[in-house]
Design an enzyme around this catalytic site. Structure first.
Site, mmCIF file in Angstrom:
data_model
loop_
_atom_site.group_PDB
_atom_site.id
_atom_site.type_symbol
_atom_site.label_atom_id
_atom_site.label_comp_id
_atom_site.label_asym_id
_atom_site.label_seq_id
_atom_site.Cartn_x
_atom_site.Cartn_y
_atom_site.Cartn_z
ATOM 1 N N ASP A 38 0.807 -1.214 0.000
ATOM 2 C CA ASP A 38 0.000 0.000 0.000
ATOM 3 C C ASP A 38 0.847 1.275 0.000
ATOM 4 O OD1 ASP A 38 -2.471 -1.146 -0.122
ATOM 5 O OD2 ASP A 38 -2.926 -0.956 2.005
ATOM 6 N N LYS A 60 -3.544 3.177 -2.323
ATOM 7 C CA LYS A 60 -4.684 4.079 -2.478
ATOM 8 C C LYS A 60 -4.431 5.318 -1.629
ATOM 9 C CE LYS A 60 -7.934 1.206 -1.104
ATOM 10 N NZ LYS A 60 -7.278 -0.101 -0.888
ATOM 11 N N MET A 173 -7.823 8.966 9.570
ATOM 12 C CA MET A 173 -8.426 9.391 8.297
ATOM 13 C C MET A 173 -9.510 10.434 8.517
ATOM 14 S SD MET A 173 -8.632 5.562 6.595
ATOM 15 C CE MET A 173 -9.375 4.878 8.090
#
Length: 253
Positions: A38, A60, A173
């Site tokens: 990732d 991502k 996040m």
């Protein structure tokens, strides 16, 4: 190519500092036939991978998706069937908002053997590297770890519940929802509650902003803090300054 048993091992890479990956994770990387990694994985960790293994970046980031999640799932199964041992290397701990469980379930549905190697979660390690304990006797008896953005791209309703508690609140996040998060704490009259925002935690380019519920948005603008970052709200944030003051006093003796 000789037949190998199709297998998926989901591996936690830790929060960023390469020394925070586990010994078991390194051992697994050395046995990999394929590694899918990732964007949040420190690329220095790739040196631990079996040199004959195929390495595929499937990272991502907000607004940039090299692979959609469905494509990653399919890639895991396809490579496991053709190559053998697929290692899915993910930042932090794959079972804490990392979708590791989803990938394992998908692979298992296609007859792929699965295993998991936990990683040190950024929700704990990043505050710790800045001398912020998520629990501390007299300050916080518990802590919440909440995603700032749900599958529907909305703020988790759990943030409103957490704001009513005396617990430490760690939001992952959540930078894109920071004004909404702050508003929920202001509604609970927690205007002076300490807040820390740590960008690129545990890495050499780490940035830290410290303030209160009422001041943190201005601090974020002043210091140009952005993702990837962690938000910590709670009295435990004060421990950082207390410890620094004590250390300074001893240094002056």
């Amino acid at each position: 190519m000789s037949f190998k048993n199709p297998k998926l091992t989901v591996v936690g890479a830790g929060p960023g500092d390469i020394d925070l990956i586990t010994v078991k994770a390194i051992k697994v990387l050395k046995t990999a036939d394929v590694v899918l990694y990732d964007a949040l994985v420190n690329e220095e960790l790739l040196s631990y991978i079996n040199p004959e293994a195929e390495q595929i970046f499937v990272g991502k980031r907000r607004g940039c998706y090299k692979y959609q999640q469905e494509q990653i799932n399919e890639l895991i199964v396809a490579r496991a069937k053709t190559h053998g041992h697929v290692v899915r290397l993910k930042g932090g701990d794959p079972f804490i908002f990392g979708r590791g469980a989803e990938e394992m379930e998908y692979a298992a549905d296609f007859g792929v053997e699965t295993a998991m190697v936990p990683g040190i979660s950024s929700s704990l390690a990043v505050p710790a590297y800045q001398n912020i304990p998520v629990t501390k006797r007299g300050s916080a008896e518990s802590f919440w770890v909440i995603t700032g953005t749900t599958k529907e791209h909305k703020l988790s309703k759990d943030v409103a519940l957490a704001a009513k508690s005396n617990a430490t609140v760690v939001v992952l996040m959540g930078m894109g929802k920071l004004p909404e998060i702050i508003q929920l704490f202001q509604q609970e009259n927690k205007n002076d509650l300490p807040v820390a925002i740590i960008q690129n935690g545990t890495r050499s380019n780490e940035k830290v902003g410290i303030g209160t519920v009422d001041t943190i948005i201005d601090i974020v603008k002043e210091q140009e803090l952005s993702n990837p970052a962690i938000i910590i709200l709670g009295e435990v944030v004060k421990h950082r300054a207390v410890l620094a003051n004590v250390q300074q006093e001893f240094a002056n003796i």
